[in-house]
Design a protein around this motif. Structure first.
Motif, PDB file in Angstrom:
ATOM      1  N   GLU A  70       0.821  -1.210   0.000  1.00  0.00           N
ATOM      2  CA  GLU A  70       0.000   0.000   0.000  1.00  0.00           C
ATOM      3  C   GLU A  70       0.855   1.260   0.000  1.00  0.00           C
ATOM      4  O   GLU A  70       0.383   2.346  -0.331  1.00  0.00           O
ATOM      5  CB  GLU A  70      -0.939   0.031   1.217  1.00  0.00           C
ATOM      6  N   ASP A  71       2.128   1.139   0.386  1.00  0.00           N
ATOM      7  CA  ASP A  71       3.023   2.289   0.455  1.00  0.00           C
ATOM      8  C   ASP A  71       3.804   2.525  -0.837  1.00  0.00           C
ATOM      9  O   ASP A  71       4.636   3.431  -0.896  1.00  0.00           O
ATOM     10  CB  ASP A  71       4.000   2.125   1.625  1.00  0.00           C
ATOM     11  N   LEU A  72       3.539   1.725  -1.858  1.00  0.00           N
ATOM     12  CA  LEU A  72       4.187   1.964  -3.145  1.00  0.00           C
ATOM     13  C   LEU A  72       3.709   3.298  -3.712  1.00  0.00           C
ATOM     14  O   LEU A  72       2.542   3.668  -3.544  1.00  0.00           O
ATOM     15  CB  LEU A  72       3.859   0.842  -4.139  1.00  0.00           C
ATOM     16  N   PRO A  73       4.584   4.033  -4.394  1.00  0.00           N
ATOM     17  CA  PRO A  73       4.158   5.308  -4.984  1.00  0.00           C
ATOM     18  C   PRO A  73       3.048   5.115  -6.009  1.00  0.00           C
ATOM     19  O   PRO A  73       2.941   4.070  -6.647  1.00  0.00           O
ATOM     20  CB  PRO A  73       5.422   5.823  -5.673  1.00  0.00           C
ATOM     21  N   LYS A  74       2.263   6.153  -6.162  1.00  0.00           N
ATOM     22  CA  LYS A  74       1.136   6.128  -7.099  1.00  0.00           C
ATOM     23  C   LYS A  74       1.588   5.709  -8.496  1.00  0.00           C
ATOM     24  O   LYS A  74       0.910   4.927  -9.166  1.00  0.00           O
ATOM     25  CB  LYS A  74       0.478   7.512  -7.135  1.00  0.00           C
ATOM     26  N   GLU A  75       2.733   6.207  -8.936  1.00  0.00           N
ATOM     27  CA  GLU A  75       3.230   5.898 -10.275  1.00  0.00           C
ATOM     28  C   GLU A  75       3.523   4.409 -10.440  1.00  0.00           C
ATOM     29  O   GLU A  75       3.270   3.833 -11.500  1.00  0.00           O
ATOM     30  CB  GLU A  75       4.506   6.714 -10.571  1.00  0.00           C
ATOM     31  N   VAL A  76       4.031   3.783  -9.392  1.00  0.00           N
ATOM     32  CA  VAL A  76       4.321   2.343  -9.449  1.00  0.00           C
ATOM     33  C   VAL A  76       3.016   1.551  -9.449  1.00  0.00           C
ATOM     34  O   VAL A  76       2.854   0.605 -10.226  1.00  0.00           O
ATOM     35  CB  VAL A  76       5.244   1.916  -8.288  1.00  0.00           C
ATOM     36  N   VAL A  77       2.066   1.951  -8.623  1.00  0.00           N
ATOM     37  CA  VAL A  77       0.760   1.276  -8.583  1.00  0.00           C
ATOM     38  C   VAL A  77       0.077   1.378  -9.952  1.00  0.00           C
ATOM     39  O   VAL A  77      -0.478   0.394 -10.452  1.00  0.00           O
ATOM     40  CB  VAL A  77      -0.136   1.868  -7.470  1.00  0.00           C
ATOM     41  N   GLU A  78       0.149   2.548 -10.572  1.00  0.00           N
ATOM     42  CA  GLU A  78      -0.454   2.726 -11.896  1.00  0.00           C
ATOM     43  C   GLU A  78       0.247   1.862 -12.940  1.00  0.00           C
ATOM     44  O   GLU A  78      -0.407   1.285 -13.819  1.00  0.00           O
ATOM     45  CB  GLU A  78      -0.414   4.198 -12.300  1.00  0.00           C
ATOM     46  N   ALA A  79       1.582   1.769 -12.852  1.00  0.00           N
ATOM     47  CA  ALA A  79       2.327   0.926 -13.794  1.00  0.00           C
ATOM     48  C   ALA A  79       1.957  -0.543 -13.629  1.00  0.00           C
ATOM     49  O   ALA A  79       1.824  -1.271 -14.610  1.00  0.00           O
ATOM     50  CB  ALA A  79       3.833   1.124 -13.601  1.00  0.00           C
ATOM     51  N   ILE A  80       1.773  -0.965 -12.390  1.00  0.00           N
ATOM     52  CA  ILE A  80       1.381  -2.351 -12.131  1.00  0.00           C
ATOM     53  C   ILE A  80       0.001  -2.620 -12.738  1.00  0.00           C
ATOM     54  O   ILE A  80      -0.198  -3.619 -13.431  1.00  0.00           O
ATOM     55  CB  ILE A  80       1.384  -2.661 -10.623  1.00  0.00           C
ATOM     56  N   SER A  81      -0.945  -1.723 -12.491  1.00  0.00           N
ATOM     57  CA  SER A  81      -2.309  -1.954 -12.977  1.00  0.00           C
ATOM     58  C   SER A  81      -2.402  -1.909 -14.499  1.00  0.00           C
ATOM     59  O   SER A  81      -3.308  -2.503 -15.076  1.00  0.00           O
ATOM     60  CB  SER A  81      -3.277  -0.955 -12.347  1.00  0.00           C
ATOM     61  N   ALA A  82      -1.444  -1.235 -15.159  1.00  0.00           N
ATOM     62  CA  ALA A  82      -1.452  -1.155 -16.616  1.00  0.00           C
ATOM     63  C   ALA A  82      -0.504  -2.165 -17.265  1.00  0.00           C
ATOM     64  O   ALA A  82      -0.483  -2.296 -18.483  1.00  0.00           O
ATOM     65  CB  ALA A  82      -1.055   0.257 -17.057  1.00  0.00           C
ATOM     66  N   GLY A  83       0.274  -2.883 -16.460  1.00  0.00           N
ATOM     67  CA  GLY A  83       1.293  -3.777 -16.997  1.00  0.00           C
ATOM     68  C   GLY A  83       0.859  -5.228 -17.097  1.00  0.00           C
ATOM     69  O   GLY A  83      -0.291  -5.579 -16.842  1.00  0.00           O
ATOM     70  N   GLU A  84       1.822  -6.060 -17.463  1.00  0.00           N
ATOM     71  CA  GLU A  84       1.534  -7.472 -17.685  1.00  0.00           C
ATOM     72  C   GLU A  84       1.234  -8.242 -16.397  1.00  0.00           C
ATOM     73  O   GLU A  84       0.734  -9.357 -16.444  1.00  0.00           O
ATOM     74  CB  GLU A  84       2.678  -8.144 -18.449  1.00  0.00           C
ATOM     75  N   TYR A  85       1.527  -7.645 -15.231  1.00  0.00           N
ATOM     76  CA  TYR A  85       1.262  -8.319 -13.959  1.00  0.00           C
ATOM     77  C   TYR A  85       0.006  -7.774 -13.268  1.00  0.00           C
ATOM     78  O   TYR A  85      -0.199  -7.981 -12.078  1.00  0.00           O
ATOM     79  CB  TYR A  85       2.475  -8.214 -13.038  1.00  0.00           C
ATOM     80  N   ALA A  86      -0.834  -7.091 -14.016  1.00  0.00           N
ATOM     81  CA  ALA A  86      -2.054  -6.504 -13.460  1.00  0.00           C
ATOM     82  C   ALA A  86      -2.976  -7.562 -12.845  1.00  0.00           C
ATOM     83  O   ALA A  86      -3.696  -7.276 -11.890  1.00  0.00           O
ATOM     84  CB  ALA A  86      -2.804  -5.715 -14.528  1.00  0.00           C
TER      85      ALA A  86
END
Length: 107
Positions: A48-64
């Motif tokens: 939950e403490d990951l930066p917003k940019e990393v969370v957005e990259a995760i949700s848009a990436g291959e590991y979503a």
């Protein structure tokens, strides 16, 4: 399955927002440079403490569709990166490293 991942990511973003709001209310400065970690190295953090940019990259990436199992903040040579450990429903594990802007710098 897809809805549960969206729910998890939504919960992560909500928790991040609530955490930052709570910190702002108790007077902890939010604008400090995160690269100024007091200790060089690798520190486990809550996903939950990951930066917003990393969370957005995760949700848009291959590991979503995968679950974030563990997350680490890594301070090295004055830069901060995030190592994220994923697991899929079959138990397969993968690790991806992101920079502060959510760009993949290692997989």
């Amino acid at each position: 399955m897809k809805n549960s991942v969206k729910s998890i990511l939504g919960a992560l973003m909500l928790a991040l927002f609530i955490s930052s709001s709570a910190l702002a209310q108790i007077g902890i400065p939010m604008g400090e440079d995160p690269t100024e970690m007091t200790q060089m190295g690798k520190e486990q953090i809550d996903p939950e403490d990951l930066p917003k940019e990393v969370v957005e990259a995760i949700s848009a990436g291959e590991y979503a569709q995968w679950t974030v199992d563990k997350a680490y903040a890594i301070s090295e040579s004055g830069t901060l990166s995030y190592e994220v450990h994923f697991k899929n429903p079959d138990g397969q594990a993968e690790t991806v490293t992101y920079d502060q802007n959510g760009e993949v710098i290692g997989a």
